[in-house]
Design an enzyme around this catalytic site. Structure first.
Site, PDB file in Angstrom:
ATOM      1  N   LYS A  83       0.655  -1.170  -0.227  1.00 45.89           N
ATOM      2  CA  LYS A  83       0.108   0.158  -0.058  1.00 45.89           C
ATOM      3  C   LYS A  83       0.882   1.364   0.093  1.00 45.89           C
ATOM      4  O   LYS A  83       1.689   1.334   0.876  1.00 45.89           O
ATOM      5  CB  LYS A  83      -0.942   0.001   1.141  1.00 45.89           C
ATOM      6  N   ASP A 179     -12.223   6.533  10.739  1.00 45.70           N
ATOM      7  CA  ASP A 179     -12.602   6.269   9.425  1.00 45.70           C
ATOM      8  C   ASP A 179     -13.147   4.781   9.015  1.00 45.70           C
ATOM      9  O   ASP A 179     -12.605   4.311   7.951  1.00 45.70           O
ATOM     10  CB  ASP A 179     -11.379   6.719   8.504  1.00 45.70           C
TER      11      ASP A 179
END
Length: 343
Positions: A83, A179
């Protein structure tokens, strides 16, 4: 003295070494601050290793559901998720935060395990275990809109709730994810959920119930109390998780866009559901695939749907004090899961 020495040595270093030095210093500072100087070792991959693993980050290796960018790669003869972060003012801090929290959470079976990182790029790059079934989409399903069975949705919700509870309670100070959304949940080949992406996570200071910070998160999942006050608490995550429950139940995104592309506040799922949650109307909001799976006339199954909706609505209560604690949400999901006796 050391800082002066580094100042003179920097021009002699390769750019990869400069990145590693700068990122490594920041990572060490955050690890000391967040882990009280105690942390598991973090494996460091070289930039060359990750370039080879992803065929120089070729677009064909992109995992489309991830944000901002994630690539499927092969390291040590196994698939991994690599990532990266998009360049932005706070991107490095967010990448470092993701590493620090992932290290602390990687022992939990329902968290995507961090295998290591690379500090030799301008922004740190994370290397995670691979999850075969991939990321949940915005409707709570799998790629190509493949629906997840109802019982599996409950089990996923229960296990993710356990991971969030661990985040809130297992450390000296509560950590808030900030989140939570379906696409930070991945599934392995056994449909075991793996929570990830702690980039926006924040720690509650000692002897305080909340912390103030600028609003970050995803439209549709943001706690209205947080949006109005900038105060973050454990109940901030509870609200977002409640929206995830509603997505699981309805098979819908938590908001709609009007013709001009703006989000309609009154169409956010929690408010829509408050209007439709009356007795006898639940079938009008439940994902038709769930109703097809459960069939008609099963009173226990219908009660399970009502209980699941009731829990979701309590989590998305507009008064944060009225929301349950995450540990109680996890316990309630266990009861809901066990409410139908196996035939």
């Amino acid at each position: 003295m050391l800082s002066k020495l580094l100042y003179f040595l920097l021009p002699c270093l390769r750019k990869e070494e400069k990145y590693a030095l700068d990122n490594g210093r920041k990572l060490l500072e955050d690890l000391i601050a967040s882990c009280d100087g105690k942390s598991n070792p973090i494996h460091h991959y070289s930039a060359d290793e990750l370039i080879r693993a992803t065929n120089n980050f070729h677009p064909s290796c992109l995992i489309q559901e991830f944000r901002p960018h994630a690539f499927r790669g092969v390291l040590d003869n196994r698939s991994v998720i690599i990532k990266t972060m998009e360049a932005a003012d706070e991107a490095r801090d967010e990448a470092i935060r993701n590493i620090v929290i992932s290290v602390q959470m990687s022992t939990h079976k329902n968290v995507l395990k961090l295998l290591g990182c690379c500090l030799e790029f301008p922004l740190p790059v994370l290397v995670h275990e691979y999850a075969t079934l991939g990321v949940l989409n915005k409707k709570g399903g799998l790629r190509d809109d493949v629906a997840v069975p109802w019982k599996t949705r409950i089990r996923i919700a229960k296990q993710v709730a356990n991971a969030i509870t661990y985040l809130h309670t297992a450390f000296p100070r509560p950590i808030i994810h900030r989140d939570l959304r379906p696409d930070c949940i991945l599934l392995d080949e056994e449909f075991v959920p793996k929570l990830c992406d702690f980039s926006y996570s924040i720690t509650i200071p000692p002897k305080q119930s909340h912390v103030k910070d600028i609003v970050k998160g995803t439209v549709g999942y943001l706690d209205p109390v947080y949006v109005k006050s900038a105060n973050i608490s454990e109940k901030t995550d509870v609200y977002s998780f409640g929206v995830i429950l509603l997505v699981f139940l309805t098979g819908q995104k938590p908001f709609k866009e009007n013709q001009r592309g703006y989000f309609e506040y009154e169409d956010f799922i929690p408010y829509l559901k408050l209007q439709l949650a009356c007795e006898g109307q639940i079938k009008t909001i439940v994902d038709p695939k769930i109703l097809e799976e459960l069939g008609e006339g099963d009173e226990e199954a219908q009660q399970q749907l009502h209980d699941f909706l009731s829990l979701a609505l309590s989590c998305t209560n507009l008064e944060s004090e009225a929301r349950p604690d995450m540990i109680n949400v996890a316990k309630e999901l266990v009861q809901i899961e066990n409410s139908i006796m196996p035939s």
